[in-house]
Design a protein around this motif. Sequence first.
Motif, PDB file in Angstrom:
ATOM      1  N   ALA A  69     -12.395  -4.452  45.335  1.00 40.40           N
ATOM      2  CA  ALA A  69     -11.178  -3.817  45.837  1.00 40.40           C
ATOM      3  C   ALA A  69     -10.276  -4.793  46.581  1.00 40.40           C
ATOM      4  N   LEU A  70      -9.002  -4.771  46.221  1.00 43.27           N
ATOM      5  CA  LEU A  70      -7.946  -5.429  46.974  1.00 43.27           C
ATOM      6  C   LEU A  70      -7.040  -4.346  47.563  1.00 43.27           C
ATOM      7  N   HIS A  71      -6.327  -4.702  48.623  1.00 44.56           N
ATOM      8  CA  HIS A  71      -5.304  -3.793  49.148  1.00 44.56           C
ATOM      9  C   HIS A  71      -4.211  -4.624  49.813  1.00 44.56           C
ATOM     10  N   VAL A 109      -4.280   1.868  52.177  1.00 42.94           N
ATOM     11  CA  VAL A 109      -5.035   3.018  51.670  1.00 42.94           C
ATOM     12  C   VAL A 109      -5.306   2.926  50.172  1.00 42.94           C
ATOM     13  N   PHE A 110      -4.447   2.224  49.439  1.00 38.95           N
ATOM     14  CA  PHE A 110      -4.594   2.182  47.978  1.00 38.95           C
ATOM     15  C   PHE A 110      -5.322   0.911  47.563  1.00 38.95           C
ATOM     16  N   LYS A 111      -6.390   1.079  46.791  1.00 36.45           N
ATOM     17  CA  LYS A 111      -7.215  -0.045  46.347  1.00 36.45           C
ATOM     18  C   LYS A 111      -6.992  -0.326  44.865  1.00 36.45           C
ATOM     19  N   TYR A 112      -6.934  -1.596  44.521  1.00 41.90           N
ATOM     20  CA  TYR A 112      -6.789  -2.007  43.131  1.00 41.90           C
ATOM     21  C   TYR A 112      -7.690  -3.205  42.874  1.00 41.90           C
ATOM     22  N   PRO A 113      -8.076  -3.454  41.611  1.00 43.99           N
ATOM     23  CA  PRO A 113      -9.133  -4.437  41.351  1.00 43.99           C
ATOM     24  C   PRO A 113      -8.632  -5.876  41.321  1.00 43.99           C
ATOM     25  N   LEU A 164      -0.071  -6.495  37.102  1.00 48.13           N
ATOM     26  CA  LEU A 164      -0.820  -5.633  36.180  1.00 48.13           C
ATOM     27  C   LEU A 164      -1.977  -4.919  36.873  1.00 48.13           C
ATOM     28  N   LYS A 165      -2.712  -5.613  37.713  1.00 49.33           N
ATOM     29  CA  LYS A 165      -3.896  -5.003  38.329  1.00 49.33           C
ATOM     30  C   LYS A 165      -3.516  -3.810  39.204  1.00 49.33           C
ATOM     31  N   HIS A 166      -2.402  -3.911  39.893  1.00 48.87           N
ATOM     32  CA  HIS A 166      -1.928  -2.806  40.737  1.00 48.87           C
ATOM     33  C   HIS A 166      -1.416  -1.663  39.870  1.00 48.87           C
ATOM     34  N   GLU A 167      -0.708  -1.997  38.816  1.00 49.96           N
ATOM     35  CA  GLU A 167      -0.108  -0.960  37.966  1.00 49.96           C
ATOM     36  C   GLU A 167      -1.166  -0.210  37.160  1.00 49.96           C
ATOM     37  N   ILE A 168      -2.223  -0.901  36.726  1.00 46.31           N
ATOM     38  CA  ILE A 168      -3.313  -0.211  36.038  1.00 46.31           C
ATOM     39  C   ILE A 168      -4.008   0.762  36.983  1.00 46.31           C
ATOM     40  N   ALA A 169      -4.241   0.331  38.221  1.00 51.57           N
ATOM     41  CA  ALA A 169      -4.884   1.217  39.198  1.00 51.57           C
ATOM     42  C   ALA A 169      -4.025   2.444  39.472  1.00 51.57           C
ATOM     43  N   LEU A 170      -2.715   2.269  39.557  1.00 60.60           N
ATOM     44  CA  LEU A 170      -1.814   3.407  39.754  1.00 60.60           C
ATOM     45  C   LEU A 170      -1.863   4.371  38.577  1.00 60.60           C
ATOM     46  N   GLY A 194      -3.548  11.046  42.168  1.00 60.63           N
ATOM     47  CA  GLY A 194      -4.668  11.868  42.597  1.00 60.63           C
ATOM     48  C   GLY A 194      -5.331  12.643  41.480  1.00 60.63           C
ATOM     49  N   GLY A 195      -4.743  12.628  40.291  1.00 61.85           N
ATOM     50  CA  GLY A 195      -5.332  13.346  39.169  1.00 61.85           C
ATOM     51  C   GLY A 195      -6.459  12.602  38.481  1.00 61.85           C
ATOM     52  N   GLY A 196      -6.591  11.324  38.768  1.00 56.09           N
ATOM     53  CA  GLY A 196      -7.648  10.501  38.171  1.00 56.09           C
ATOM     54  C   GLY A 196      -8.474   9.847  39.251  1.00 56.09           C
ATOM     55  N   PRO A 197      -9.505   9.116  38.865  1.00 53.88           N
ATOM     56  CA  PRO A 197     -10.382   8.508  39.863  1.00 53.88           C
ATOM     57  C   PRO A 197      -9.737   7.306  40.541  1.00 53.88           C
ATOM     58  N   PRO A 198      -9.981   7.138  41.826  1.00 53.17           N
ATOM     59  CA  PRO A 198      -9.574   5.888  42.480  1.00 53.17           C
ATOM     60  C   PRO A 198     -10.571   4.791  42.128  1.00 53.17           C
TER      61      PRO A 198
END
Length: 551
Positions: free
Chosen positions: A213-215, A233-237, A270-276, A282-286
């Motif tokens: 996780a990055l933030h 609060v928002f984590k991305y890979p 890309l990594k942030h946009e894929i996570a979004l 909130g409809g999909g997994p974090p």
Amino acid sequence: MARRSRRREEGSRRRRVSRGGRAAAAAAAAAQLRSPRVSCPRAQVGRAASAAGMRPPACWWLLAPAALLVLLTCFLAFGLASEDTKKEVKQSQDLEKSGISRKNDLDLKEIVFVIQSQSNSFHAKRAEQLKKSILKQAADLTQELPSVLLLHQLAKQEGAWTILPLLPHFSVTYSRNSSWIFFCEEETRIQIPKLLETIRRYDPSKEWFLGKALHDEESTIIHHYAFSENPTVFKYPDFAAGWALSIPLVNKLTKRLKSESLKSDFTIDLKHEIALYIWDKGGGPPLTPVPEFCTDDVDFYCATTFHSFLPLCGKPVKKEDIFVAVKTCKKFHGDRIPIVKQTWESQASLIEYYSDYTENSIPTVDLGIPNTDRGHCGKTFAILERFLNRSHDKTAWLVIVDDDTLISISRLQHLLSCYDSGEPVFLGERYGYGLGTGGYSYITGGGGMVFSREAIRRLLASKCRCYSNDAPDDMVLGMCFSGLGIPVTHSPLFHQARPVDYPKDYLSHQVPISFHKHWNIDPVKVYFTWLAPNEEAKARQETQKGFREEL
């Protein structure tokens, strides 16, 4: 008969003790002590027995001291066993609630490895080496070999590197016999046994998005100031550590992609946009953080690591083989150009400042192109033509930067040693425009655009030109090279923004080549902190270490 019966009971009890452990031993001892051989008036039940949930023998005070010791020992063992059982049950319940299983019978063949490779010869070779490493480790485990895919070979479409357009292919091809898609970069190092052990913890029938996780520490322009109230609060890979999608999640995302097209025009990070996209408000997994997905190799438990080094393929490119063009204009002669001269100008052997005004003290070159506020396409194409027509034929590389770009020329010399200037190379930080609908990739200008002489020759030999002088030069160049079938080559060591705009953990495994913008920072301090030559010794050590190690 009674004696033989008692001996059989005793032998049976001993076998039960050896097999059943502490709890069985306590139960067997209690059964013996409840034997009718001891008879006496009814006695008060002891607290220890009651607490352990056992009925003690009546008249327990008449027991011999040795028997009493056995009884107390068994009570204690029973209590400890009960506590251990409670803990195990609670852990199991917690794991079950979270969807994580302590063990899944996952075979290596159920993991599809996707290396986020590029078509440039240097990058393709590194990806092939990683593929061989994965397959060799699989063979050493005497397991059926998994599928290992190179991203640049999967599809000829321009936007394959953005991953999402390929999910329908993964769903159709691998959903029946696979459980996971594991993505990694060319320089990710994988310990296959540890990776298999790690992924087995997660129930493959559920929707999982796994990664390191990055933030953001603060809201940033490269993420369109998302989550500005609380960016952490928002984590991305971190792609460098590897990341994984379970097949049920791939199938879900595929259905969504088929029902609605990708909305974003630009692909920036890309990594942030894929996570979004996966999170889907909130409809999909974090993202689920996985401690074993690492970017350093200091922890023994890591399943993946990432080597932080500057590529070096032979000797660094000579300074005389790199021509540096700085785009500027009259209004920035007084504040931005002095920063260039105070920081990195001395590293460049061949450098010119291109402006809309001639100033001999710098000096600047007026290309006859009026300054524009929005884009600098006319100026950039004039620089390309000047380089090809006036510079010496032996100058292999051209670098175009803004006047507020901070760059390490010495590190660039290392990097360019891995590329062939005889090939059409267009190198820098890659962005994308309209890739979901047949758009193109481009090198964003602020971090620096690097051209091989051959790339410039092919570009100018074509009919592709600016549609206006104030068109965005980097995007027009991307469109032109795409039309010529020349892919852009991405390097994460170039940065369109400032260091504060990137997570510290992300920059910690880089040897950066450039940053961009002076806004709200001390650019001189940033240069000497991140890019100055006094860091070159460390960078060279990392380079030598990284390339000495075999995959």
